[in-house]
Design a protein around this motif. Structure first.
Motif, PDB file in Angstrom:
ATOM      1  N   LYS A   3      -5.832   0.092   5.660  1.00 32.50           N
ATOM      2  CA  LYS A   3      -5.265  -0.405   4.952  1.00 32.50           C
ATOM      3  C   LYS A   3      -3.888  -1.674   5.974  1.00 32.50           C
ATOM      4  O   LYS A   3      -4.017  -1.833   7.124  1.00 32.50           O
ATOM      5  CB  LYS A   3      -4.608   0.945   5.568  1.00 32.50           C
ATOM      6  CG  LYS A   3      -3.417   1.836   5.811  1.00 32.50           C
ATOM      7  CD  LYS A   3      -3.181   2.701   6.555  1.00 32.50           C
ATOM      8  CE  LYS A   3      -1.830   3.328   6.041  1.00 32.50           C
ATOM      9  NZ  LYS A   3      -1.038   4.559   6.806  1.00 32.50           N
ATOM     10  N   GLU A  19       3.909 -10.334   1.262  1.00 27.38           N
ATOM     11  CA  GLU A  19       3.748  -9.978   0.336  1.00 27.38           C
ATOM     12  C   GLU A  19       2.780 -10.765  -1.168  1.00 27.38           C
ATOM     13  O   GLU A  19       1.434  -9.655  -1.424  1.00 27.38           O
ATOM     14  CB  GLU A  19       4.536  -9.077  -0.027  1.00 27.38           C
ATOM     15  CG  GLU A  19       4.024  -7.790  -1.309  1.00 27.38           C
ATOM     16  CD  GLU A  19       5.226  -7.203  -1.799  1.00 27.38           C
ATOM     17  OE1 GLU A  19       4.661  -5.710  -2.864  1.00 27.38           O
ATOM     18  OE2 GLU A  19       6.258  -7.032  -1.450  1.00 27.38           O
ATOM     19  N   LYS A  23      -1.515 -10.187  -1.380  1.00 22.73           N
ATOM     20  CA  LYS A  23      -1.267  -9.694  -2.821  1.00 22.73           C
ATOM     21  C   LYS A  23      -2.779 -11.061  -3.401  1.00 22.73           C
ATOM     22  O   LYS A  23      -3.506 -11.265  -4.500  1.00 22.73           O
ATOM     23  CB  LYS A  23      -0.359  -9.175  -3.809  1.00 22.73           C
ATOM     24  CG  LYS A  23       0.015  -8.025  -3.470  1.00 22.73           C
ATOM     25  CD  LYS A  23       1.475  -7.560  -4.059  1.00 22.73           C
ATOM     26  CE  LYS A  23       1.924  -6.332  -4.010  1.00 22.73           C
ATOM     27  NZ  LYS A  23       1.301  -5.568  -4.379  1.00 22.73           N
ATOM     28  N   GLU A  28      -4.090  -4.167  -2.927  1.00 24.29           N
ATOM     29  CA  GLU A  28      -2.905  -3.448  -4.484  1.00 24.29           C
ATOM     30  C   GLU A  28      -1.998  -2.725  -3.561  1.00 24.29           C
ATOM     31  O   GLU A  28      -1.042  -2.456  -4.192  1.00 24.29           O
ATOM     32  CB  GLU A  28      -4.043  -2.466  -4.186  1.00 24.29           C
ATOM     33  CG  GLU A  28      -5.318  -4.100  -4.968  1.00 24.29           C
ATOM     34  CD  GLU A  28      -6.130  -2.782  -6.086  1.00 24.29           C
ATOM     35  OE1 GLU A  28      -6.312  -1.813  -6.328  1.00 24.29           O
ATOM     36  OE2 GLU A  28      -6.905  -3.405  -6.553  1.00 24.29           O
ATOM     37  N   GLU A  29      -2.075  -2.178  -2.765  1.00 26.00           N
ATOM     38  CA  GLU A  29      -1.062  -1.547  -1.887  1.00 26.00           C
ATOM     39  C   GLU A  29      -0.734  -1.546  -0.482  1.00 26.00           C
ATOM     40  O   GLU A  29      -1.752  -2.034   0.641  1.00 26.00           O
ATOM     41  CB  GLU A  29      -2.096  -0.002  -1.666  1.00 26.00           C
ATOM     42  CG  GLU A  29      -1.319   0.991  -1.493  1.00 26.00           C
ATOM     43  CD  GLU A  29      -1.069   2.306  -1.445  1.00 26.00           C
ATOM     44  OE1 GLU A  29      -0.942   3.512  -0.769  1.00 26.00           O
ATOM     45  OE2 GLU A  29      -2.144   3.181  -2.426  1.00 26.00           O
ATOM     46  N   ASP A  31       2.094   0.016   3.167  1.00 30.30           N
ATOM     47  CA  ASP A  31       2.880   0.418   3.104  1.00 30.30           C
ATOM     48  C   ASP A  31       3.951  -0.099   4.153  1.00 30.30           C
ATOM     49  O   ASP A  31       4.059  -0.718   4.616  1.00 30.30           O
ATOM     50  CB  ASP A  31       2.153   1.839   4.375  1.00 30.30           C
ATOM     51  CG  ASP A  31       2.813   2.361   4.920  1.00 30.30           C
ATOM     52  OD1 ASP A  31       3.710   2.693   3.955  1.00 30.30           O
ATOM     53  OD2 ASP A  31       2.293   3.337   5.851  1.00 30.30           O
ATOM     54  N   LYS A  32       5.382  -0.124   2.810  1.00 31.78           N
ATOM     55  CA  LYS A  32       5.958  -0.738   3.681  1.00 31.78           C
ATOM     56  C   LYS A  32       6.960   0.269   3.958  1.00 31.78           C
ATOM     57  O   LYS A  32       7.010   0.741   3.783  1.00 31.78           O
ATOM     58  CB  LYS A  32       6.896  -1.766   2.606  1.00 31.78           C
ATOM     59  CG  LYS A  32       6.199  -2.231   1.755  1.00 31.78           C
ATOM     60  CD  LYS A  32       6.865  -3.285   0.282  1.00 31.78           C
ATOM     61  CE  LYS A  32       6.282  -3.793   0.062  1.00 31.78           C
ATOM     62  NZ  LYS A  32       7.103  -4.110  -1.377  1.00 31.78           N
TER      63      LYS A  32
END
Length: 85
Positions: A3, A19, A23, A28-29, A31-32
Motif C-alpha cells: 500500500k 505520484e 505510477k 495504481e492506487e 491513498d492521499k
C-alpha cells in the motif's frame, strides 16, 4: 503490492512528481491524505515523520520521505523492492 500512502496538499508540484514516478513504477492506487484540508492530519504527519513538508510518502510500513528521497530510492532500485513486500 504494498500500500502507498502520501501526505499531500492541493497545489504541490513535488506531490505531482512523486505520484507520476510511483505510477511509472506500477502503482495504481495512492491513498492521499490532504493536510491542507485537514489540519489535524498535518499534526499527525509531523508526529509520524518528524517533517513538516509534503509530500511524505509511505510504501507499506516504510517511511520513504519526500520527493527527493523517493527519486533517490528509485535510482537505487528500491521502489520496486518496497512495492513487492
Amino acid at each position: 503490492m504494498a500500500k502507498v500512502v502520501m501526505y499531500v496538499s492541493g497545489f504541490c508540484p513535488y506531490c505531482a512528481m512523486a505520484e507520476k514516478l510511483l505510477k511509472s513504477r506500477g502503482v495504481e492506487e495512492i491513498d492521499k491524505i490532504r493536510v491542507d484540508l485537514h489540519p489535524e492530519q498535518r499534526t499527525e504527519m509531523i508526529k509520524k515523520t518528524g517533517r513538516r513538508t509534503v509530500p511524505q510518502i509511505y510504501i507499506g510500513e516504510t517511511h520513504v520521505g519526500g520527493y527527493d528521497d523517493l527519486a533517490q530510492l528509485d535510482q537505487q532500485g528500491g521502489i520496486t523492492r518496497l512495492l513487492s513486500t
